[in-house]
Structures are given as structure tokens and as C-alpha cells.
Design an enzyme around this catalytic site. Sequence first.
Site, PDB file in Angstrom:
ATOM      1  CE1 TYR A  45      32.032 -27.124  37.667  1.00  0.00           C
ATOM      2  CE2 TYR A  45      30.076 -25.747  37.694  1.00  0.00           C
ATOM      3  CZ  TYR A  45      31.163 -26.308  38.349  1.00  0.00           C
ATOM      4  OH  TYR A  45      31.371 -26.049  39.674  1.00  0.00           O
ATOM      5  CB  CYS A  46      31.295 -32.636  34.156  1.00  0.00           C
ATOM      6  SG  CYS A  46      31.716 -32.829  32.416  1.00  0.00           S
ATOM      7  CD  GLN A  47      37.984 -31.980  36.439  1.00  0.00           C
ATOM      8  OE1 GLN A  47      37.187 -31.773  37.358  1.00  0.00           O
ATOM      9  NE2 GLN A  47      39.122 -31.336  36.361  1.00  0.00           N
ATOM     10  CG  PHE A  51      36.194 -27.212  37.442  1.00  0.00           C
ATOM     11  CD1 PHE A  51      35.671 -25.989  37.841  1.00  0.00           C
ATOM     12  CD2 PHE A  51      37.209 -27.770  38.194  1.00  0.00           C
ATOM     13  CE1 PHE A  51      36.147 -25.340  38.974  1.00  0.00           C
ATOM     14  CE2 PHE A  51      37.689 -27.141  39.332  1.00  0.00           C
ATOM     15  CZ  PHE A  51      37.158 -25.925  39.722  1.00  0.00           C
TER      16      PHE A  51
END
Length: 129
Positions: free
Chosen positions: A90-92, A119
Amino acid sequence: MKLLEIVLGILGAIIVFGIYTFFTGMKMKKSVTTLSQDEFIQGYRKAQLIDVREPKEFDGGHILGARNIPASQMRTRMKEIRKDKPVYLYCQSGARSARTALTLKKNGYDQLYQLEGGFRKWTGKIKSK
């Protein structure tokens, strides 16, 4: 005549960019399975949970149990990730994790999953420093 050449050149560039974007998107979709938060929660405890954001973002808050391997360092640190276990990324927002999945796929990783919306849409448990 010059105006027509300029317009045709711009249209050609737009078409080429559109084709490139389409095929890149198709490659990314084939390399990673996007999961809803509920699906992600069901599987990430049995997998390798990797936050691909930069350290400052990670320190500001991350999913409980995640390791931070920034997308910018993935090529040099991918040996830290096992190929025989699922990888949950996951990332932003989902863009960096999709690109990271493509890199991992090219290097022999098959069980790749990412969090839908990243996120910023996560409502589960987090940890901050």
C-alpha cells in the site's frame, strides 16, 4: 500550413500518450490484485505487509504490522521480500503500490495485492511514531 502541422503534431502526441497510458495501466492490472479494505484485512496478517511510502509518511502513521520499504528503494531492497509468500502493498493512494507491484512482478514475484484507495482510505488500526 504551419498551424495545421502544429495541431497534427499535438494530436499525435496526445494519441501516443493515450496508448502508452492504456497499455501501462493494463500491465499494472495484470501484475497486482486490488483488494477492498475488508479483503485486505482478511489476508494481510498471513502475508508480508509492505508500506511503499517514504519514511516521513510512514512515521506519520501506518497500518499496524507494516514494514517500510519505500518504492524509491525497492530495486535495491527487494531481496528483503520473500517470493514464496503473498505480498500486500500500500501507499498513500494506490499509484506507487501499483508501480511497485509491476517492478516486483518483473522480478519473479507472483502473489501481489494492493489496498484499494491506499492508506488515505484506511479506517483500520494504525501506528504512529
